[in-house]
Motif scaffolding. Structure first.
Motif, PDB file in Angstrom:
ATOM      1  N   UNK A   1      -0.867  35.671 -11.921  1.00  0.00           N
ATOM      2  CA  UNK A   1       0.487  36.107 -12.280  1.00  0.00           C
ATOM      3  C   UNK A   1       1.279  36.495 -11.040  1.00  0.00           C
ATOM      4  N   UNK A   2       0.621  37.225 -10.128  1.00  0.00           N
ATOM      5  CA  UNK A   2       1.309  37.577  -8.881  1.00  0.00           C
ATOM      6  C   UNK A   2       1.710  36.327  -8.108  1.00  0.00           C
ATOM      7  N   UNK A   3       0.757  35.379  -8.025  1.00  0.00           N
ATOM      8  CA  UNK A   3       1.063  34.125  -7.344  1.00  0.00           C
ATOM      9  C   UNK A   3       2.167  33.366  -8.063  1.00  0.00           C
ATOM     10  N   UNK A   4       2.095  33.390  -9.405  1.00  0.00           N
ATOM     11  CA  UNK A   4       3.115  32.695 -10.191  1.00  0.00           C
ATOM     12  C   UNK A   4       4.481  33.333  -9.976  1.00  0.00           C
ATOM     13  N   UNK A   5       4.488  34.673  -9.928  1.00  0.00           N
ATOM     14  CA  UNK A   5       5.754  35.363  -9.696  1.00  0.00           C
ATOM     15  C   UNK A   5       6.318  35.002  -8.333  1.00  0.00           C
ATOM     16  N   UNK A   6       5.436  34.946  -7.331  1.00  0.00           N
ATOM     17  CA  UNK A   6       5.891  34.564  -5.982  1.00  0.00           C
ATOM     18  C   UNK A   6       6.443  33.146  -5.977  1.00  0.00           C
ATOM     19  N   UNK A   7       5.711  32.252  -6.645  1.00  0.00           N
ATOM     20  CA  UNK A   7       6.162  30.865  -6.705  1.00  0.00           C
ATOM     21  C   UNK A   7       7.485  30.742  -7.445  1.00  0.00           C
ATOM     22  N   UNK A   8       7.600  31.494  -8.551  1.00  0.00           N
ATOM     23  CA  UNK A   8       8.847  31.427  -9.317  1.00  0.00           C
ATOM     24  C   UNK A   8      10.012  31.986  -8.521  1.00  0.00           C
ATOM     25  N   UNK A   9       9.760  33.060  -7.761  1.00  0.00           N
ATOM     26  CA  UNK A   9      10.827  33.614  -6.919  1.00  0.00           C
ATOM     27  C   UNK A   9      11.260  32.575  -5.890  1.00  0.00           C
ATOM     28  N   UNK A  10      10.264  31.906  -5.293  1.00  0.00           N
ATOM     29  CA  UNK A  10      10.591  30.858  -4.330  1.00  0.00           C
ATOM     30  C   UNK A  10      11.322  29.706  -5.013  1.00  0.00           C
ATOM     31  N   UNK A  11      10.895  29.395  -6.244  1.00  0.00           N
ATOM     32  CA  UNK A  11      11.547  28.314  -6.979  1.00  0.00           C
ATOM     33  C   UNK A  11      12.988  28.666  -7.294  1.00  0.00           C
ATOM     34  N   UNK A  12      13.232  29.932  -7.664  1.00  0.00           N
ATOM     35  CA  UNK A  12      14.605  30.354  -7.952  1.00  0.00           C
ATOM     36  C   UNK A  12      15.494  30.200  -6.724  1.00  0.00           C
ATOM     37  N   UNK A  13      14.928  30.560  -5.580  1.00  0.00           N
ATOM     38  CA  UNK A  13      15.730  30.479  -4.354  1.00  0.00           C
ATOM     39  C   UNK A  13      15.968  29.035  -3.938  1.00  0.00           C
ATOM     40  N   UNK A  14      15.022  28.152  -4.249  1.00  0.00           N
ATOM     41  CA  UNK A  14      15.174  26.760  -3.839  1.00  0.00           C
ATOM     42  C   UNK A  14      15.873  25.909  -4.898  1.00  0.00           C
ATOM     43  N   UNK A  15      16.141  26.485  -6.079  1.00  0.00           N
ATOM     44  CA  UNK A  15      16.766  25.713  -7.154  1.00  0.00           C
ATOM     45  C   UNK A  15      18.210  25.381  -6.804  1.00  0.00           C
ATOM     46  N   UNK A  16      18.631  24.179  -7.156  1.00  0.00           N
ATOM     47  CA  UNK A  16      20.029  23.792  -6.938  1.00  0.00           C
ATOM     48  C   UNK A  16      20.941  24.418  -7.986  1.00  0.00           C
ATOM     49  N   UNK A  17      20.371  24.790  -9.131  1.00  0.00           N
ATOM     50  CA  UNK A  17      21.169  25.502 -10.135  1.00  0.00           C
ATOM     51  C   UNK A  17      21.442  26.914  -9.658  1.00  0.00           C
ATOM     52  N   UNK A  18      22.542  27.457 -10.107  1.00  0.00           N
ATOM     53  CA  UNK A  18      22.848  28.838  -9.800  1.00  0.00           C
ATOM     54  C   UNK A  18      22.192  29.768 -10.795  1.00  0.00           C
ATOM     55  N   UNK A  19      21.513  30.789 -10.290  1.00  0.00           N
ATOM     56  CA  UNK A  19      20.866  31.788 -11.142  1.00  0.00           C
ATOM     57  C   UNK A  19      21.419  33.151 -10.768  1.00  0.00           C
TER      58      UNK A  19
END
Length: 847
Positions: A336-354
């Motif tokens: 979960x910690x790794x997933x959270x880190x990956x998701x945070x990185x994914x949010x920052x790299x996403x072309x969509x605005x969040x």
């Protein structure tokens, strides 16, 4: 001595029976609560199988004790029979008690004696007392009897069984038995019920406690298994591990590692030396050892295990130390910690605005990813802490903003498409999805928004809408029917022309199988062709069938029509469809048919003209031949008379030449008359006058005319005439036809033969037939009947007899009178010529 020995035997049997019940429960793996009383607050009833087993075991006890009785002078027997029956009812249920009572009753009956009936009934009275005791305990909401309870139950069952002593004997004898041996009855019941009851109750209590302990242990194991917590032990002195089942499940192994080296082989990082050092440090400081290690299971899965251990003295060796610990599977937490880190990185790299805003009144923006910043052109510090309204400058007139406000007020989700402004003022289209975020107490805390720049899509949609409008205008203007069909052969789209052509509405056709537009008799072939066309990625646009452009189509009213159908296969978004155009070819087909008919008629006219021309040439050739023969004879004989003179030739030769000239002239005259007759018939210049004619009169006149010729040829003529037969025909023409047939028949019949004339009616049509005994005709000659100048070699006339125009004249005259000439003949078998007249002898214009 007999009394004590019998009671002792009974008690031993009861104890053995109680042990047997307990062993039975263990042998058949029956839970102890299955033998609990079927009464009480829990209202738990035993299954019939358990009741039957319980009744059989205690029934066997009742049989044994009945077979070990205390016998009295009156024939009565006393024993501890009440205990098995009552306990079977109390602990096993009604069925168990009934089985035990029945088995005991059978045994008592086998013992016999003067009071056997009372003994048998006593067993069922003990069963009744057990039922009543159960009811009383249920009413008191008690489950355990105890010593006092079983004493009361023994006394109650003793009182209940007293009436059985008066069933087989008189009252005085029954009272004598009770007064002398009542204390034996009461003592045996007290001892039996108290001993058997206490043994069973305590056995079941022990079993309940063991079951409770087992359940607690199992629940603990299940809880630890669900939580991923294993228990382990490691002896530092002997280098040995002990693992519980949960620990083995966590590591995915069948057993514990034998040594620390084997355990180290299970670790991904191989930290054996570090672990032993940690153990020594923790042992010396008496502190807890807590460390998370990465292991790989035999199946290849990676797991993260947290080890927590304490150090305790070794049992039996005070100087030794044992490590006792637990293992906690924290794989999910690490993942979960790794997933959270990956998701945070994914949010920052996403072309969509969040973006994330608070749920407060102002909905302050607290987070924005890089995609949002790049999309809007703002910096992070410029947007955090602000309301998102800054994106809608000069765009406040949008209805979607009201939808967003309502969503935020109600704490729900929504999806809208907005016009926004970037920092530089340029407009862009933004697809915004808003969703609420709740805490563990279902309290609304934040909103998350996902922005997608759909400017290009909106522009493409507008361009597509324009193109679609143009396309729909074209479809409406096109006179041909146009449809699109899916790969499953179902209609997807139709234009108005298709509705008008097939008679279906758009609502009826869309989604319907294309087969509704195809006649039933070609649906199988049509479906096969369509499947083949759709499946072939190399299919070219063109007519549906390479052999023919025209196919049959079906209207809603069931009528069919020819249609020229063309197909075009296309693919959009991985979905295969076929465009179908259909043109009604009815008018064109009719025009083609008319042209074809006119062409055929013209061809037929040309053929008839050619045949007429050929007939004309043939007629002229035959005419020239027929005319030349008599003319040559006339000229030849005339030249001889002119050259040699009458005197030099002599009177006899001159007379012969004159006769030949006369015969040739007559033949030439007959020929010219026949030709003129045919010409007159063909031109219809002679009007025929139909009238009622008696066939007998017509035949008699014709026979009179032909009689001299028949005598010359040596042929007789006979007639079979129906005197009542009347025909409707022209008198002269009919007479001429009949003479022509009789003349031919007489000429071609052998001398001495007879010609027969018949007049009959067949299928309502009158007919006159002439039968000869001539050489007959071939089938080819019969087909040519009616042709002029048909001769013997190819003819019906004898050599030198006529020009072969009689049958031609007859055939034409019969057609003029709405009749026909029918010929039947076989070579060397004679011929039959029949004049078939109109069906009704009386009609319009008939005199």
């Amino acid at each position: 001595m007999n009394l004590g020995f019998s009671l002792l035997n009974n008690l031993l049997v009861l104890c053995g029976g109680a042990t047997l019940v307990f062993l039975m429960a263990s042998q058949f793996r029956l839970a102890p609560d299955q033998f609990k009383k079927w009464h009480g607050p829990r209202k738990k009833r035993n299954g019939l199988r358990n009741q039957a087993m319980f009744g059989l075991v205690l029934g066997a006890l009742s049989v044994v004790v009945v077979e070990l009785p205390i016998v009295t002078p009156y024939g009565a027997t006393f024993d501890t029979r009440s205990a098995p029956v009552v306990m079977a009812t109390v602990f096993g249920g009604p069925l168990a008690g009934l089985i035990a009572a029945t088995l005991g009753a059978i045994a008592r009956y086998e013992v016999g004696g003067p009071v056997v009936l009372g003994g048998v009934v006593s067993l069922y009275l003990y069963w009744v007392s057990g039922l009543m005791a159960v009811w009383i305990m249920g009413a008191l909401h008690r489950e355990a009897y105890g010593v006092l309870g079983f004493v009361a139950l023994a006394v109650f069952s003793t009182v209940t069984v007293i009436p059985s002593f008066f069933l087989s004997v008189d009252v005085s004898t029954g009272l004598a038995i009770l007064s002398s041996f009542g204390w034996i009855l009461l003592s045996s019941n007290l001892i039996g019920v108290l001993v058997l009851g206490l043994i069973l109750e305590n056995m079941f209590r022990i079993a309940d406690e063991g079951e409770f302990y087992r359940k607690i242990t199992e629940q603990s194991r299940l809880a630890r298994s669900a939580a991923g917590i294993g228990i382990w032990e490691y002896d530092l002195d002997t280098d040995r591990f002990i693992w519980d089942p949960v620990q083995r499940d966590i590591f995915g192994t069948d057993g514990a590692p034998k040594t620390m080296l084997e355990f180290d082989g299970m670790l991904v990082d191989g930290a054996r030396g570090t672990i032993l050092a940690d153990f020594e440090t923790a042992k010396s400081t008496r502190s807890r050892w807590d460390r998370t290690l990465t292991v790989r299971t035999p199946s290849g899965h990676r797991r993260y295990i947290r080890f927590i251990a304490e150090f305790v003295p070794n049992r039996g060796r005070p100087e030794g130390v044992t490590v006792l610990g637990v293992s906690i599977d924290v794989t999910r937490d690490v993942e979960l910690d790794l997933d959270l880190t990956l998701k945070s990185a994914a949010l920052e790299s996403a072309t969509n605005g969040v973006l994330v805003t608070t749920a407060g009144p102002d909905h302050t923006l607290v987070y924005a990813n890089r995609g949002f910043l790049e999309m809007t052109g703002y910096a992070y510090d410029e947007v955090v802490g602000r309301n998102c309204r800054f994106l809608n400058i000069d765009e406040r007139d949008q209805e979607e903003l009201a939808v967003i406000r309502e969503t935020l007020e109600q704490g729900t989700a929504c999806s809208v498409t907005l016009r926004n402004r970037r920092k530089d003022g340029t407009r862009f289209w933004n697809q915004l999805r808003i969703a609420p975020i709740f805490d563990a107490d279902a309290g609304l805390t934040h909103y998350v928004g996902i922005q997608t720049d759909v400017t290009r899509e909106i522009e493409d949609q507008n361009a597509f809408a324009t193109l679609r409008d143009h396309f729909e205008a074209v479809l409406r203007a096109v006179p041909d029917a146009i449809l699109t069909v899916s790969e499953h052969q179902r209609v997807e789209m139709v234009n108005e022309a298709a509705e008008n052509l097939f008679g279906w509405t758009k609502e009826d056709l869309v989604g319907a199988p294309i087969d509704v537009l195809v006649p039933q008799f070609v649906r199988g072939r049509h479906a096969g062709l369509m499947d083949k066309y759709i499946a072939d990625a190399a299919s070219k646009a063109g007519p549906m069938s390479s052999s023919s452009r025209i196919v049959q189509a079906l209207r809603r009213d069931g009528s069919t029509f020819p249609a020229m159908v063309s197909l075009a296969r296309f693919e959009v978004g991985g979905k295969i469809s076929v465009a179908v155009s259909a043109h009604d070819m009815t008018e064109i087909m009719l025009a083609n048919e008319q042209l074809s008919t006119l062409s055929e008629e013209l061809q037929e006219k040309l053929q008839q003209a050619e045949e007429a021309n050929n007939a004309k040439l043939q007629f002229l050739m035959n005419m020239s031949h027929e005319l030349r023969t008599p003319l040559n004879a006339i000229i030849g004989f005339s030249e001889m008379l002119k050259t040699f003179g009458v005197k030099s030739l002599g009177e006899s030769k001159v007379e012969g030449y004159a006769a030949d000239i006369y015969d040739s002239g007559s033949q030439l005259l007959d020929l010219i008359n026949d030709i003129l007759e045919i010409s007159t018939i063909e031109s219809s210049s002679v009007e025929l006058t139909p009238e009622r004619l008696a066939t007998s009169e017509l035949v008699a006149r014709a026979l009179k005319t032909i009689h001299p010729i028949a005598e010359r040829y040596g042929v007789s003529v006979e007639a079979r005439i129906d005197d009542d037969l009347v025909i409707a025909a022209d008198r002269r023409s009919t007479h001429q036809c009949l003479l022509n047939l009789l003349s031919n028949a007489v000429k071609f019949s052998a001398p001495g033969s007879a010609v027969l004339v018949e007049a009959t009616r067949e299928d309502g049509r009158p007919m006159i037939s002439v039968l000869d005994r001539g050489p007959g005709m071939s089938a080819d000659m019969i087909e040519r009947i009616g042709e002029p100048f048909l001769r013997r070699e190819n003819a019906l006339v004898a050599e030198g007899q006529g020009a072969g125009l009689g049958l031609a004249i007859t055939s034409r005259l019969m057609r003029r009178m709405s009749g026909k000439l029918v010929v039947g003949s076989n070579p060397d078998a004679g011929s039959k010529f029949t004049l078939v007249f109109a069906r009704s002898p009386v009609g319009e214009g008939v005199k």
